[in-house]
Design a protein around this motif. Structure first.
Motif, PDB file in Angstrom:
ATOM      1  N   VAL A  38      39.468  -7.788 -18.934  1.00 49.25           N
ATOM      2  CA  VAL A  38      39.312  -7.452 -17.427  1.00 49.25           C
ATOM      3  C   VAL A  38      39.678  -8.523 -16.256  1.00 49.25           C
ATOM      4  O   VAL A  38      38.773  -9.629 -16.255  1.00 49.25           O
ATOM      5  CB  VAL A  38      37.875  -6.794 -16.925  1.00 49.25           C
ATOM      6  CG1 VAL A  38      38.159  -6.243 -15.582  1.00 49.25           C
ATOM      7  CG2 VAL A  38      37.560  -5.616 -18.248  1.00 49.25           C
ATOM      8  N   ARG A  57      44.417  -3.123 -11.120  1.00 49.10           N
ATOM      9  CA  ARG A  57      43.465  -2.025 -11.244  1.00 49.10           C
ATOM     10  C   ARG A  57      43.676  -0.955 -12.406  1.00 49.10           C
ATOM     11  O   ARG A  57      42.968  -0.619 -13.060  1.00 49.10           O
ATOM     12  CB  ARG A  57      43.082  -1.532 -10.069  1.00 49.10           C
ATOM     13  CG  ARG A  57      42.084  -2.178  -9.099  1.00 49.10           C
ATOM     14  CD  ARG A  57      41.506  -1.561  -8.016  1.00 49.10           C
ATOM     15  NE  ARG A  57      40.724  -2.421  -7.357  1.00 49.10           N
ATOM     16  CZ  ARG A  57      40.840  -2.791  -5.965  1.00 49.10           C
ATOM     17  NH1 ARG A  57      41.587  -2.087  -5.260  1.00 49.10           N
ATOM     18  NH2 ARG A  57      39.915  -3.711  -5.524  1.00 49.10           N
ATOM     19  N   ALA A  94      42.810  -4.351 -18.404  1.00 49.11           N
ATOM     20  CA  ALA A  94      42.477  -3.598 -17.165  1.00 49.11           C
ATOM     21  C   ALA A  94      42.222  -4.384 -16.231  1.00 49.11           C
ATOM     22  O   ALA A  94      42.141  -5.802 -16.210  1.00 49.11           O
ATOM     23  CB  ALA A  94      41.124  -2.684 -17.424  1.00 49.11           C
ATOM     24  N   LEU A 101      33.835  -2.265 -15.520  1.00 46.69           N
ATOM     25  CA  LEU A 101      34.811  -1.477 -16.411  1.00 46.69           C
ATOM     26  C   LEU A 101      34.201  -1.794 -17.863  1.00 46.69           C
ATOM     27  O   LEU A 101      34.590  -0.873 -18.709  1.00 46.69           O
ATOM     28  CB  LEU A 101      36.096  -2.296 -16.248  1.00 46.69           C
ATOM     29  CG  LEU A 101      37.049  -2.081 -15.070  1.00 46.69           C
ATOM     30  CD1 LEU A 101      38.290  -2.842 -14.755  1.00 46.69           C
ATOM     31  CD2 LEU A 101      37.411  -0.579 -15.195  1.00 46.69           C
ATOM     32  N   SER A 104      32.125   1.404 -18.424  1.00 46.58           N
ATOM     33  CA  SER A 104      32.848   2.547 -18.504  1.00 46.58           C
ATOM     34  C   SER A 104      33.660   2.789 -19.722  1.00 46.58           C
ATOM     35  O   SER A 104      33.516   3.628 -20.702  1.00 46.58           O
ATOM     36  CB  SER A 104      33.961   2.672 -17.479  1.00 46.58           C
ATOM     37  OG  SER A 104      33.247   2.825 -16.211  1.00 46.58           O
ATOM     38  N   TYR A 105      34.198   1.626 -20.200  1.00 43.57           N
ATOM     39  CA  TYR A 105      34.871   1.742 -21.547  1.00 43.57           C
ATOM     40  C   TYR A 105      34.036   1.645 -22.899  1.00 43.57           C
ATOM     41  O   TYR A 105      34.343   2.574 -23.645  1.00 43.57           O
ATOM     42  CB  TYR A 105      35.636   0.128 -21.596  1.00 43.57           C
ATOM     43  CG  TYR A 105      36.711   0.005 -23.070  1.00 43.57           C
ATOM     44  CD1 TYR A 105      37.904   0.408 -22.623  1.00 43.57           C
ATOM     45  CD2 TYR A 105      36.169  -0.033 -23.932  1.00 43.57           C
ATOM     46  CE1 TYR A 105      38.688   0.252 -23.882  1.00 43.57           C
ATOM     47  CE2 TYR A 105      36.944  -0.248 -25.393  1.00 43.57           C
ATOM     48  CZ  TYR A 105      38.296  -0.094 -25.106  1.00 43.57           C
ATOM     49  OH  TYR A 105      39.157   0.267 -26.226  1.00 43.57           O
TER      50      TYR A 105
END
Length: 154
Positions: A38, A57, A94, A101, A104-105
């Motif tokens: 990330v 993003r 990402a 992130l 979320s991932y």
């Protein structure tokens, strides 16, 4: 018990210490290894324009050779380690706030365990520097194994 293990990585020595632990666990359970890089858009947004930050993003690092190479090297290391142990791996790049992130991932991909490194800082140093690991712990319901890196700061 573990079918998919996520290893967030930035390619640092701290992250690489977590890779060893994660691959060992993945091998025991024949789990798929997911490597996630990330790019922290909060940290880089001051030096880039809005258009470039938006592209990052979206995980589009085209035109940003250094960032793209850094991401490929970081997740590539994880994939190489997984392959050496006969494990399948997935690489993903990402941009955004790392802890969000990662969380979320993990939830979007059915991750059973997140394995990530930490410098083991405490007190004022942790408060001043912030901690992606600590924020991830607070923002996900997926179990997180924190590997404490005992070495020199990078």
């Amino acid at each position: 018990m573990y079918e998919r293990i996520l290893i967030p990585t930035d390619g640092s020595k701290v992250a690489k210490a977590a890779v060893d632990q994660a691959v060992d666990i993945a091998e025991k359970y024949d789990a798929e290894v997911h490597a996630l890089y990330v790019a922290d858009t909060d940290a880089i947004s001051y030096s880039l324009g809005t258009e470039q930050v938006d592209r990052i993003r979206q995980g589009n690092f085209e035109g940003m050779t250094e960032l793209r190479e850094e991401a490929k090297a970081a997740t590539g290391y994880v994939a190489e380690q997984a392959a050496e142990h006969g494990l399948e791996s997935v690489e993903h790049h990402a941009g955004g706030q790392p802890h969000r992130l990662i969380s979320s991932y993990a939830e979007d991909h059915g991750i059973d365990l997140v394995v990530m490194g930490s410098h083991g800082r405490s007190g004022v140093r942790r408060a001043l520097l912030g901690s992606v690991t600590e924020r991830t712990l607070r923002s996900t319901h997926v179990p997180v194994l924190v590997v404490d890196y005992q070495g020199t700061d990078e």
